[in-house]
Design a protein around this motif. Sequence first.
Motif, mmCIF file in Angstrom:
data_model
loop_
_atom_site.group_PDB
_atom_site.id
_atom_site.type_symbol
_atom_site.label_atom_id
_atom_site.label_comp_id
_atom_site.label_asym_id
_atom_site.label_seq_id
_atom_site.Cartn_x
_atom_site.Cartn_y
_atom_site.Cartn_z
ATOM 1 N N GLY A 15 -4.672 31.628 -47.539
ATOM 2 C CA GLY A 15 -3.893 30.860 -48.522
ATOM 3 C C GLY A 15 -2.848 29.994 -47.846
ATOM 4 O O GLY A 15 -2.877 29.780 -46.630
ATOM 5 N N THR A 16 -1.899 29.505 -48.635
ATOM 6 C CA THR A 16 -0.860 28.627 -48.090
ATOM 7 C C THR A 16 0.161 29.414 -47.270
ATOM 8 O O THR A 16 0.645 28.952 -46.246
ATOM 9 N N GLN A 17 0.472 30.632 -47.764
ATOM 10 C CA GLN A 17 1.544 31.375 -47.109
ATOM 11 C C GLN A 17 1.075 32.623 -46.365
ATOM 12 O O GLN A 17 1.807 33.170 -45.556
ATOM 13 N N PHE A 96 -10.629 29.108 -47.413
ATOM 14 C CA PHE A 96 -9.421 28.481 -46.891
ATOM 15 C C PHE A 96 -8.864 27.477 -47.882
ATOM 16 O O PHE A 96 -9.603 26.966 -48.725
ATOM 17 N N THR A 97 -7.575 27.162 -47.710
ATOM 18 C CA THR A 97 -7.038 25.972 -48.373
ATOM 19 C C THR A 97 -7.740 24.760 -47.739
ATOM 20 O O THR A 97 -8.263 24.856 -46.633
ATOM 21 N N ALA A 98 -7.761 23.658 -48.438
ATOM 22 C CA ALA A 98 -8.445 22.479 -47.891
ATOM 23 C C ALA A 98 -7.887 21.220 -48.568
ATOM 24 O O ALA A 98 -7.407 21.307 -49.694
ATOM 25 N N CYS A 99 -7.943 20.132 -47.916
ATOM 26 C CA CYS A 99 -8.292 19.884 -46.535
ATOM 27 C C CYS A 99 -7.142 20.325 -45.626
ATOM 28 O O CYS A 99 -6.053 19.767 -45.700
ATOM 29 N N TYR A 209 -16.100 17.686 -50.724
ATOM 30 C CA TYR A 209 -14.899 17.381 -51.512
ATOM 31 C C TYR A 209 -13.821 16.675 -50.707
ATOM 32 O O TYR A 209 -13.012 15.950 -51.268
ATOM 33 N N LYS A 210 -13.770 16.926 -49.417
ATOM 34 C CA LYS A 210 -12.606 16.460 -48.655
ATOM 35 C C LYS A 210 -12.939 15.418 -47.593
ATOM 36 O O LYS A 210 -12.034 14.832 -47.012
ATOM 37 N N ALA A 211 -14.232 15.212 -47.269
ATOM 38 C CA ALA A 211 -14.553 14.272 -46.179
ATOM 39 C C ALA A 211 -15.595 13.227 -46.598
ATOM 40 O O ALA A 211 -16.261 12.644 -45.751
ATOM 41 N N VAL A 275 -14.068 26.911 -49.804
ATOM 42 C CA VAL A 275 -12.688 26.557 -50.189
ATOM 43 C C VAL A 275 -12.156 27.645 -51.126
ATOM 44 O O VAL A 275 -12.904 28.185 -51.947
ATOM 45 N N ASP A 276 -10.853 27.919 -51.007
ATOM 46 C CA ASP A 276 -10.265 29.031 -51.784
ATOM 47 C C ASP A 276 -10.499 28.916 -53.283
ATOM 48 O O ASP A 276 -10.729 29.918 -53.965
ATOM 49 N N ALA A 277 -10.450 27.668 -53.788
ATOM 50 C CA ALA A 277 -10.633 27.493 -55.227
ATOM 51 C C ALA A 277 -12.090 27.722 -55.617
ATOM 52 O O ALA A 277 -12.404 28.520 -56.508
ATOM 53 N N THR A 298 0.307 28.478 -55.169
ATOM 54 C CA THR A 298 1.240 27.447 -54.739
ATOM 55 C C THR A 298 0.923 26.147 -55.479
ATOM 56 O O THR A 298 1.809 25.433 -55.937
ATOM 57 N N SER A 299 -0.367 25.861 -55.575
ATOM 58 C CA SER A 299 -0.851 24.728 -56.367
ATOM 59 C C SER A 299 -1.821 25.305 -57.397
ATOM 60 O O SER A 299 -2.073 26.504 -57.388
ATOM 61 N N THR A 300 -2.371 24.441 -58.249
ATOM 62 C CA THR A 300 -3.486 24.901 -59.092
ATOM 63 C C THR A 300 -4.691 24.015 -58.837
ATOM 64 O O THR A 300 -4.562 22.786 -58.791
ATOM 65 N N TYR A 330 -17.295 20.237 -60.284
ATOM 66 C CA TYR A 330 -16.145 19.338 -60.469
ATOM 67 C C TYR A 330 -14.874 20.033 -60.015
ATOM 68 O O TYR A 330 -14.679 21.223 -60.289
ATOM 69 N N GLU A 331 -14.000 19.274 -59.374
ATOM 70 C CA GLU A 331 -12.684 19.816 -59.004
ATOM 71 C C GLU A 331 -11.594 18.859 -59.442
ATOM 72 O O GLU A 331 -11.724 17.632 -59.308
ATOM 73 N N ALA A 332 -10.511 19.413 -59.986
ATOM 74 C CA ALA A 332 -9.284 18.643 -60.246
ATOM 75 C C ALA A 332 -8.137 19.532 -59.801
ATOM 76 O O ALA A 332 -8.362 20.687 -59.417
HETATM 77 O O1 LIG Z 1 -6.872 21.627 -52.504
HETATM 78 C C1 LIG Z 1 -7.166 22.759 -52.343
HETATM 79 C C2 LIG Z 1 -8.523 23.222 -52.691
HETATM 80 O O2 LIG Z 1 -9.367 22.150 -52.949
HETATM 81 C C3 LIG Z 1 -6.182 23.718 -51.731
HETATM 82 O O3 LIG Z 1 -6.872 24.678 -51.033
HETATM 83 C C4 LIG Z 1 -5.267 24.358 -52.684
HETATM 84 O O4 LIG Z 1 -4.684 23.468 -53.548
HETATM 85 C C5 LIG Z 1 -4.237 25.217 -51.987
HETATM 86 O O5 LIG Z 1 -4.385 26.449 -52.546
HETATM 87 P P1 LIG Z 1 -3.191 27.484 -52.887
HETATM 88 O O6 LIG Z 1 -2.225 26.757 -53.740
HETATM 89 O O7 LIG Z 1 -3.904 28.583 -53.645
HETATM 90 O O8 LIG Z 1 -2.643 27.918 -51.591
#
Ligand SMILES: O=C(CO)[C@H](O)[C@H](O)COP(=O)(O)O
Length: 566
Positions: A15-17, A96-99, A209-211, A275-277, A298-300, A330-332
């Motif tokens: 995650g982030t932390q 993992f978090t991404a990117c 999604y990221k590249a 990706v974590d999500a 940390t984010s949604t 789909y991702e948002a």
């Molecule tokens: O953009 C992402 C997934 O596509 C990040 O991985 C996510 O936003 C960060 O995750 P978290 O807030 O759970 O640490």
Amino acid sequence: MVMNMAKYSIGVDFGTQSGRAVLVEIGTGREVATAVKAYTHGVMDAYLPDGVTRLADDWALQHPGDYLEVLHETIPQLLQAAGVEPADVIGIGIDFTACTMLPIAADGTPLCMRAEFASHPHSYVKLWKHHAAQDEANRLNDTATSRGETFLARYGGKISSEWMLPKLWQILNEAPEIYDAADVMVEAADWVVMQLTGKLVRNSCTAGYKAIWHKRDGYPSQDFFRALDPRLENVIDDKLRGEIRPIGTRAGELTEVAANLIGLRPGTPVAVANVDAHVSMPAVGITEPGKLLMIMGTSTCHVLLGTEERMVPGMCGVVEDGIIPGYMGYEAGQSCVGDHFEWFIEQCVPVNYVEEANRQGVGIHQLLTQKAKALRPGESGLLALDWWNGNRSTLVDADLTGMLLGATLATKPEEIYRALIEATAFGTRMIVETFREYGVPVDEVYACGGIAEKNDLMMQIYADVLNMPIRIGASSQTPALGSAMFGAVAAGKTNGGYDSIQDAAREMGGVKPDAYLPQEDAVKVYDVLYAEYARLYDYFGRGENNVMKTLKQLKSATTKDGVPVC
Ligand SMILES: O=C(CO)[C@H](O)[C@H](O)COP(=O)(O)O
Ligand SMILES: Nc1ncnc2c1ncn2[C@@H]1O[C@H](COP(=O)(O)OP(=O)(O)O)[C@@H](O)[C@H]1O
């Protein structure tokens, strides 16, 4: 003697932390042991580990050594706590978090771990929320738009500064020596898998999604990259080369070295990273369209399956097979949710609240939540825009900032805390309505992640704002469970696992029995507040009033690296 025939899989969620690992029983999905390791260096947004190299605004870095510590510490802890033999662990998966990306040397060593680059900010991991590549993102979007590049529509019309190409281009622009020294740039997810298997295998989820990678079309053309910057013409072969494998397959097996370090058996199957999500969806038991899952930390991130490829403005992306094979994924997202509340409790809570929380033996989040619960919708007189860390969807603009409206001399901390929660719920409603408007059905809503577990008021507010029931994932470590499920799929049925993620989801995923139900009175008030939110959203976010950007420009003109210029 009764033999224990149970088999297990391990999932690790970076995650982030912190990194969170779970040991899960195959078949039941029972989480037998959990271990968490906070990152030693945390999120580096002010200084490098040398303590003197200052980072500019919008930077967010991590140290790759922290990821290895997570593996080395948590996996032996899981085995010990559960009394499970390494031979009974049939697979391992990570997310993992991404990117979240880093430059590495040919032998896989991150450049920041080489002495000559240790004080160079660009040699470190750029975390997903590193937003300092917005200029590059803007230029990339302008070039793609003027050339009529078709890939843009698949990313909601804009490539985000959080993603691989803007970040990589920022390195080239600001630190060509790091760009040149890097053999390749990789997602941290793939780098960790490389540490486990000895091979670089890129995962189709982050590539997609990221590249800007597409299953059939591949990456954007060399022409496009040349138009962007002649130095980028061969960027794919130069810096992003490497086999891309679909999620749900095997990346390789644990090497002897890795197995010894983490206490598992050499040869244990390792899943392609995720990706974590996205990895969370099967862990909540979702394998069909129409069910939106919010991964709230940390984010949604909002993930959703569909049967057709629709172009939805401001979405992070639609990727075929990106979440569950056989569907459009789909991702948002919202780049600031838990971070929003963390900012508030760190910067805006008076000392008497801290004392009260201490007296009650609860945390500040709990105290504020308790007080905010006593308020009725609309009672605070406040309305906020949830852009404290920019807007990811639907505006895709990291230069937008936060806003609070309606404060008076009587405004209390819990009222602001509640207004910030409501703002994130309105941001989610904007995303849901945009999906629907562009032909992607959202019939049910699910949530998981740290906040879905920890804050019941927040989940009730979301149910009221969306006017839909919200079901919560059964696991308290949903992404790690999802990764363990992918680990079991990497092992395959013949080794005691599964042949598809759908099979794993059926047996191991699920939700808690109770749902949060919308309350009619609250729904009515939130409809009124949401209409106002939507007007402010357009006014500040779509160019009618660019005051947020003017303020940001003035700020950067009067500061250098966060320090006022005399
Ligand atoms: O953009 C992402 C997934 O596509 C990040 O991985 C996510 O936003 C960060 O995750 P978290 O807030 O759970 O640490
Ligand atoms: N009770 C709470 N209510 C709202 N937010 C919370 C609460 N407890 C922690 N948070 C926020 O949740 C975030 C951490 O979320 P979590 O899902 O645990 O981690 P990660 O984002 O690393 O996956 C932090 O930003 C923190 O401020």
